[in-house]
Motif scaffolding. Sequence first.
Motif, PDB file in Angstrom:
ATOM      1  N   ARG A  54       0.848  -1.040   0.129  1.00 27.70           N
ATOM      2  CA  ARG A  54      -0.118   0.072  -0.084  1.00 27.70           C
ATOM      3  C   ARG A  54       0.787   1.168  -0.200  1.00 27.70           C
ATOM      4  O   ARG A  54       1.801   1.401   0.557  1.00 27.70           O
ATOM      5  N   ALA A  55       0.532   2.230  -0.831  1.00 26.61           N
ATOM      6  CA  ALA A  55       1.195   3.696  -0.833  1.00 26.61           C
ATOM      7  C   ALA A  55       1.167   4.289   0.254  1.00 26.61           C
ATOM      8  O   ALA A  55       1.885   5.100   0.790  1.00 26.61           O
ATOM      9  N   ASP A  56       0.011   4.021   0.840  1.00 27.84           N
ATOM     10  CA  ASP A  56      -0.472   5.013   2.083  1.00 27.84           C
ATOM     11  C   ASP A  56       0.215   4.635   3.569  1.00 27.84           C
ATOM     12  O   ASP A  56       0.692   5.543   4.250  1.00 27.84           O
ATOM     13  N   ASP A  57       0.400   3.442   3.571  1.00 24.83           N
ATOM     14  CA  ASP A  57       0.891   3.027   4.845  1.00 24.83           C
ATOM     15  C   ASP A  57       2.167   1.997   4.947  1.00 24.83           C
ATOM     16  O   ASP A  57       2.721   1.705   5.867  1.00 24.83           O
ATOM     17  N   GLY A  58       2.339   1.629   3.724  1.00 26.83           N
ATOM     18  CA  GLY A  58       3.530   0.489   3.476  1.00 26.83           C
ATOM     19  C   GLY A  58       3.430  -0.916   3.810  1.00 26.83           C
ATOM     20  O   GLY A  58       4.154  -1.703   3.729  1.00 26.83           O
ATOM     21  N   TYR A  59       2.240  -1.062   4.366  1.00 25.43           N
ATOM     22  CA  TYR A  59       1.666  -2.295   4.490  1.00 25.43           C
ATOM     23  C   TYR A  59       1.586  -3.426   3.200  1.00 25.43           C
ATOM     24  O   TYR A  59       1.128  -2.834   2.411  1.00 25.43           O
ATOM     25  N   TRP A  60       1.957  -4.720   3.348  1.00 24.88           N
ATOM     26  CA  TRP A  60       1.643  -5.498   2.320  1.00 24.88           C
ATOM     27  C   TRP A  60       0.434  -6.088   2.443  1.00 24.88           C
ATOM     28  O   TRP A  60      -0.257  -6.300   3.664  1.00 24.88           O
ATOM     29  N   GLU A  61      -0.407  -6.323   1.211  1.00 27.04           N
ATOM     30  CA  GLU A  61      -1.861  -6.755   1.380  1.00 27.04           C
ATOM     31  C   GLU A  61      -2.109  -7.734   0.108  1.00 27.04           C
ATOM     32  O   GLU A  61      -1.425  -7.420  -0.788  1.00 27.04           O
ATOM     33  N   LEU A  62      -3.390  -8.452   0.189  1.00 26.78           N
ATOM     34  CA  LEU A  62      -3.774  -9.141  -0.886  1.00 26.78           C
ATOM     35  C   LEU A  62      -4.310  -7.753  -1.938  1.00 26.78           C
ATOM     36  O   LEU A  62      -4.867  -6.867  -1.401  1.00 26.78           O
ATOM     37  N   PRO A  63      -3.860  -8.046  -3.180  1.00 23.54           N
ATOM     38  CA  PRO A  63      -4.596  -7.049  -4.307  1.00 23.54           C
ATOM     39  C   PRO A  63      -6.134  -7.110  -4.075  1.00 23.54           C
ATOM     40  O   PRO A  63      -6.629  -8.196  -4.070  1.00 23.54           O
ATOM     41  N   GLY A  64      -6.508  -6.032  -4.213  1.00 26.18           N
ATOM     42  CA  GLY A  64      -8.255  -5.949  -4.099  1.00 26.18           C
ATOM     43  C   GLY A  64      -8.638  -4.337  -3.910  1.00 26.18           C
ATOM     44  O   GLY A  64      -7.766  -3.516  -3.583  1.00 26.18           O
ATOM     45  N   GLY A  65      -9.845  -4.248  -3.495  1.00 23.35           N
ATOM     46  CA  GLY A  65     -10.398  -3.080  -3.294  1.00 23.35           C
ATOM     47  C   GLY A  65     -11.948  -3.077  -3.317  1.00 23.35           C
ATOM     48  O   GLY A  65     -12.504  -4.153  -3.181  1.00 23.35           O
ATOM     49  N   ARG A  66     -12.330  -1.835  -3.208  1.00 18.74           N
ATOM     50  CA  ARG A  66     -14.177  -1.378  -2.984  1.00 18.74           C
ATOM     51  C   ARG A  66     -14.601  -2.259  -4.463  1.00 18.74           C
ATOM     52  O   ARG A  66     -14.345  -2.135  -5.539  1.00 18.74           O
ATOM     53  N   VAL A  67     -15.876  -2.678  -4.132  1.00 18.28           N
ATOM     54  CA  VAL A  67     -16.710  -3.241  -4.931  1.00 18.28           C
ATOM     55  C   VAL A  67     -17.456  -2.005  -5.228  1.00 18.28           C
ATOM     56  O   VAL A  67     -18.030  -1.350  -4.488  1.00 18.28           O
ATOM     57  N   GLU A  68     -17.873  -1.642  -6.676  1.00 20.08           N
ATOM     58  CA  GLU A  68     -18.404  -0.427  -7.157  1.00 20.08           C
ATOM     59  C   GLU A  68     -19.873  -0.904  -7.424  1.00 20.08           C
ATOM     60  O   GLU A  68     -20.074  -2.180  -7.947  1.00 20.08           O
ATOM     61  N   VAL A  69     -20.850  -0.024  -7.257  1.00 22.06           N
ATOM     62  CA  VAL A  69     -22.354  -0.225  -7.828  1.00 22.06           C
ATOM     63  C   VAL A  69     -22.111  -0.544  -9.091  1.00 22.06           C
ATOM     64  O   VAL A  69     -21.441  -0.030  -9.785  1.00 22.06           O
ATOM     65  N   GLY A  70     -22.611  -1.494  -9.499  1.00 20.05           N
ATOM     66  CA  GLY A  70     -22.832  -2.104 -10.687  1.00 20.05           C
ATOM     67  C   GLY A  70     -22.015  -3.317 -11.250  1.00 20.05           C
ATOM     68  O   GLY A  70     -21.949  -3.997 -12.196  1.00 20.05           O
ATOM     69  N   GLU A  71     -21.264  -3.534 -10.263  1.00 21.83           N
ATOM     70  CA  GLU A  71     -20.130  -4.734 -10.752  1.00 21.83           C
ATOM     71  C   GLU A  71     -20.366  -5.897  -9.433  1.00 21.83           C
ATOM     72  O   GLU A  71     -20.718  -5.614  -8.462  1.00 21.83           O
ATOM     73  N   SER A  72     -20.074  -7.090  -9.928  1.00 20.59           N
ATOM     74  CA  SER A  72     -19.943  -8.254  -9.037  1.00 20.59           C
ATOM     75  C   SER A  72     -18.655  -8.132  -8.096  1.00 20.59           C
ATOM     76  O   SER A  72     -17.694  -7.655  -8.603  1.00 20.59           O
ATOM     77  N   ALA A  73     -18.441  -8.821  -7.128  1.00 18.22           N
ATOM     78  CA  ALA A  73     -17.458  -9.059  -6.234  1.00 18.22           C
ATOM     79  C   ALA A  73     -16.179  -9.617  -7.180  1.00 18.22           C
ATOM     80  O   ALA A  73     -15.057  -9.197  -7.134  1.00 18.22           O
ATOM     81  N   SER A  74     -16.517 -10.526  -8.043  1.00 11.25           N
ATOM     82  CA  SER A  74     -15.610 -11.243  -8.827  1.00 11.25           C
ATOM     83  C   SER A  74     -15.208 -10.385  -9.897  1.00 11.25           C
ATOM     84  O   SER A  74     -13.831 -10.277 -10.098  1.00 11.25           O
ATOM     85  N   ALA A  75     -16.101  -9.628 -10.520  1.00 15.93           N
ATOM     86  CA  ALA A  75     -15.647  -8.367 -11.687  1.00 15.93           C
ATOM     87  C   ALA A  75     -14.671  -7.381 -10.775  1.00 15.93           C
ATOM     88  O   ALA A  75     -13.788  -6.925 -11.323  1.00 15.93           O
ATOM     89  N   ALA A  76     -15.037  -7.091  -9.783  1.00 15.27           N
ATOM     90  CA  ALA A  76     -14.366  -5.958  -8.897  1.00 15.27           C
ATOM     91  C   ALA A  76     -12.966  -6.269  -8.611  1.00 15.27           C
ATOM     92  O   ALA A  76     -11.757  -5.787  -9.203  1.00 15.27           O
ATOM     93  N   VAL A  77     -12.995  -7.757  -8.171  1.00 12.26           N
ATOM     94  CA  VAL A  77     -11.382  -8.130  -7.855  1.00 12.26           C
ATOM     95  C   VAL A  77     -10.429  -8.211  -9.283  1.00 12.26           C
ATOM     96  O   VAL A  77      -9.387  -7.867  -9.013  1.00 12.26           O
ATOM     97  N   VAL A  78     -11.048  -8.837 -10.192  1.00 15.75           N
ATOM     98  CA  VAL A  78     -10.263  -8.829 -11.502  1.00 15.75           C
ATOM     99  C   VAL A  78      -9.807  -7.385 -12.056  1.00 15.75           C
ATOM    100  O   VAL A  78      -8.592  -7.090 -12.041  1.00 15.75           O
ATOM    101  N   ARG A  79     -10.791  -6.585 -11.623  1.00 12.76           N
ATOM    102  CA  ARG A  79     -10.201  -5.101 -12.310  1.00 12.76           C
ATOM    103  C   ARG A  79      -9.431  -4.500 -11.120  1.00 12.76           C
ATOM    104  O   ARG A  79      -8.473  -4.028 -11.724  1.00 12.76           O
ATOM    105  N   GLU A  80      -9.552  -4.834  -9.923  1.00 10.46           N
ATOM    106  CA  GLU A  80      -8.557  -4.232  -8.714  1.00 10.46           C
ATOM    107  C   GLU A  80      -7.050  -4.713  -8.871  1.00 10.46           C
ATOM    108  O   GLU A  80      -6.195  -4.160  -8.874  1.00 10.46           O
TER     109      GLU A  80
END
Length: 174
Positions: A54-80
């Motif tokens: 993460r650029a904001d805190d330097g912690y490592w994490e799994l890639p991903g993020g917010r699910v936007e209105v109009g998309e599925s969770a699986s589509a969101a993770v592919v995009r993120e």
Amino acid sequence: MVRLLSGGVCAINYQHMARMEYYHDVSAPRAQELLPAAFAVVRNGSGRILLVRRADDGYWELPGGRVEVGESASAAVVREVAEEAGVTIQVTELAGVYSDPGHVLAYPHGEGIYQQLAVCFHAVTSAQEAQPDQDETSAAAWFDPEQATQLMMHPAVRQRLTDALTESHRAHFD
């Protein structure tokens, strides 16, 4: 800038805005809304795990993020994953659903206090390289599973990664 406070509180300063991330801390504010998010435990052909810093805190994490209105969770993770690491993935199965009320994200200036609802997926890719977006992520890299669990990361992320690596044959939830 990251300031570690007592009780699992992490103060994060990014772009002149501080986000507080609490994990089972009695001083955490009460969440007012759910924040839907999707993350992926991505493995390449060598069995290595993709993590982003993460650029904001330097912690490592799994890639991903917010699910936007109009998309599925699986589509969101592919995009993120594509946005944060420049990697195209194929989602293969559910790794877990995490909604621990003790994990609270508090944003400044009235931007909200959230309980995260995170859907985590297993995913695969043929990619061997990863590139951070230099906006949300400052690094993107492949790690052997044993290495990945030793990196500096938020306790909630560590739990998700550990669950996915130790019992990958079943979906986890809290």
